[in-house]
Enzyme design. Sequence first.
Site, PDB file in Angstrom:
ATOM      1  N   ASP A 272      55.244 -11.768  20.084  1.00 13.83           N
ATOM      2  CA  ASP A 272      56.450 -11.150  20.650  1.00 13.83           C
ATOM      3  C   ASP A 272      57.560 -12.182  20.846  1.00 13.83           C
ATOM      4  O   ASP A 272      57.382 -13.162  21.573  1.00 13.83           O
ATOM      5  CB  ASP A 272      56.134 -10.522  22.006  1.00 13.83           C
ATOM      6  CG  ASP A 272      55.173  -9.353  21.901  1.00 13.83           C
ATOM      7  OD1 ASP A 272      54.727  -9.053  20.791  1.00 13.83           O
ATOM      8  OD2 ASP A 272      54.864  -8.747  22.944  1.00 13.83           O
ATOM      9  N   GLU A 524      55.614   0.068  24.495  1.00 18.24           N
ATOM     10  CA  GLU A 524      56.004  -1.273  24.928  1.00 18.24           C
ATOM     11  C   GLU A 524      57.202  -1.845  24.177  1.00 18.24           C
ATOM     12  O   GLU A 524      57.694  -1.281  23.229  1.00 18.24           O
ATOM     13  CB  GLU A 524      54.811  -2.217  24.813  1.00 18.24           C
ATOM     14  CG  GLU A 524      54.155  -2.286  23.456  1.00 18.24           C
ATOM     15  CD  GLU A 524      52.898  -3.138  23.473  1.00 18.24           C
ATOM     16  OE1 GLU A 524      52.668  -3.865  24.455  1.00 18.24           O
ATOM     17  OE2 GLU A 524      52.139  -3.087  22.500  1.00 18.24           O
TER      18      GLU A 524
END
Length: 797
Positions: A272, A524
């Site tokens: 990420d 998410e």
Amino acid sequence: MLENKNHKKISLSGKSLLMGTLSTAAIVLSASTANAATINADNVNENQTVEVTASSVNNENNKQVTEKDSADKSTSDVAEDANTKKSNENTETTEKNTQTVVTNAPVSDVKNTNTVTAETPVDKVVNNSDQKTTNAATTDTKKDDVKQVEKKDSVDKTNAEENKDSSVKPAENATKAELKGQVKDIVEESGVDTSKLTNDQINELNKINFSKEAKSGTQLTYNDFKKIAKTLIEQDARYAIPFFNASKIKNMPAAKTLDAQSGKVEDLEIWDSWPVQDAKTGYVSNWNGYQLVIGMMGVPNVNDNHIYLLYNKYGDNDFNHWKNAGPIFGLGTPVIQQWSGSATLNKDGSIQLYYTKVDTSDNNTNHQKLASATVYLNLEKDQDKISIAHVDNDHIVFEGDGYHYQTYDQWKETNKGADNIAMRDAHVIDDDNGNRYLVFEASTGTENYQGDDQIYQWLNYGGTNKDNLGDFFQILSNSDIKDRAKWSNAAIGIIKLNDDVKNPSVAKVYSPLISAPMVSDEIERPDVVKLGNKYYLFAATRLNRGSNDDAWMATNKAVGDNVAMIGYVSDNLTHGYVPLNESGVVLTASVPANWRTATYSYYAVPVEGRDDQLLITSYITNRGEVAGKGMHATWAPSFLLQINPDNTTTVLAKMTNQGDWIWDDSSENPDMMGVLEKDAPNSAALPGEWGKPVDWDLIGGYNLKPHQPVTPIPNVPTTPETPTTPDKPEVPTTPEVPTTPETPTPEAPKNPVKKTSQSKLPKAGDKNSFAAVVLGAVSSILGAVGLTGVSKRKRNN
């Protein structure tokens, strides 16, 4: 004396002849009966009926699906096959043991996917909804289990007849329940014969809540979820992630650096990531001629999750030119971790960081909190070097209010191991008036909390009344789906911050922008971008975090992965979002999860000068070396997404180098484009990946074991699922206990009355078997008498 001797010989010969005849008859009859039992076992296995769990009610065909019929099923039934294999166990399963569907076929083999799940008429769904899914033997039932299978078949048949009778006629001493209000009309309109409903079914239907007011923002419905899965299976080119050239993908050179936990130089993975952006426009900031990106990094196969600062010259597209300034919060922090977030520049050139602070001290339950800190940098321009000077104002901003968003304490009170906790991934955005907001991943609070009652909220379903009714009974009839539905309460939340830019606190808490009660427990990495006068909200999700096992298992079987990006649009930042492309689907997986080119964590970055295009960034999801030894998670090539004025989107065939965050005229690199062809030079699969089964234990976690390691790694399990021609495989490919007898029956047995092996004995209670036993006993007695006579004659002679 002579006559007497001859008489004895004749008598002895007659006895011997009778004994031999009876013995032979017994042996032949016993063997034929045992053989008949074996054949019967094979027939039972081949004709075993497979019970279908329905998830839709659009098809009016009433045929039963049997193992024999399955050969005629289309790929639209792919979810049904997956559900029959896994859900029939009807036990509460964990993430580990539910993710077992594998793919051995290329993605291009998917041909007909008109529906995600097998469809069954409403009346069939209703009549089967209160029964547990069958545990009856399938074609791999062992022959020595035939008696148990037949006994169960007999019981099942009896129960089915009783259920059929009870569904038509109410019990003599019981009062027939009645459907009430709106649900009665829905059931009748759906074509269900209400006289066949059981009292339990009627009582369940009467619990349905038909409130039309959404309690927690725009809802991702059960029907939306099915459509997203269907789109993924169909590999619609408008949404399928483009293929990358696997031979061009490489680990990030800048990932070799000091590890935050060990303090040693390690080859890290990166996943990420997010650029330092202008909080209003979303454009990548130009910091003294550099572009800055923050990313989560860690050592493979270790619970090592920390954020690092990376930098490159502004507009430089070369992946090799990225450099690493090191972990933002220093070294030696194994208990406190840092997860995803966002960042923007302050007026003095410092970075205002918003991130997820994670406390793992409570049995690694990952207590997540939204946090903020101010990061000051040093620049040594003559050395082309950026370093972290110091970090100030590190503090918790928000960790839930209990009403709009679930708190850690609320979660801990009810968690039984099947419930996800989420308070992370804060994304910063300023509105036109300069007000600052954080959009984040969360779970709904008591405003619209998780629980059994969500199954009875009609608004959660989102389809036609007929579709919803089928989905309702599907959930009730499958214990794992029901359990997942009960705990699912994913949300994308929003809070407003006060005016203290460097030390922000919460000024206002809003209801979620998006929520998925009963549907999904994880949505998410939200990302909000303003294009023109509209706000576009995007988020990543794994469908296997959803409740509909049939749908996500179907995607695993058809494609080999279940990841997607969903999107919504609104005229207002804080409310009123509607799904893009009707269901919310924007991007779908296109290759198996263990290929070198598999991706996730999609993050949309605006293209400067365009209000109709976005650059989609992501990472190669090879965490834990799932694609092979030495192949780490790394930045993926980026690609363009077209935003259409009718609230639809289209993936464009425009691709960049790995790690490109700024689209300009120099960004496009056609060499990074791949094809779904096994032996092509630019294939999306590396050699050996085509058809390789997916081990779901390796996918999507934070502590992953190596996949097909060449050299074993100490203290790490090394059990490859499909070893490539191993000399001594750790897991034998043949069963330890062979299915064939260890001592085979000789072709020409010397003893004609040798006992038959147990596996071939006839079933108890068989008439022929009883006759064989009697004849065998008689022959044994006569044989004993005859042998005694022979022995005596020998001694007399």
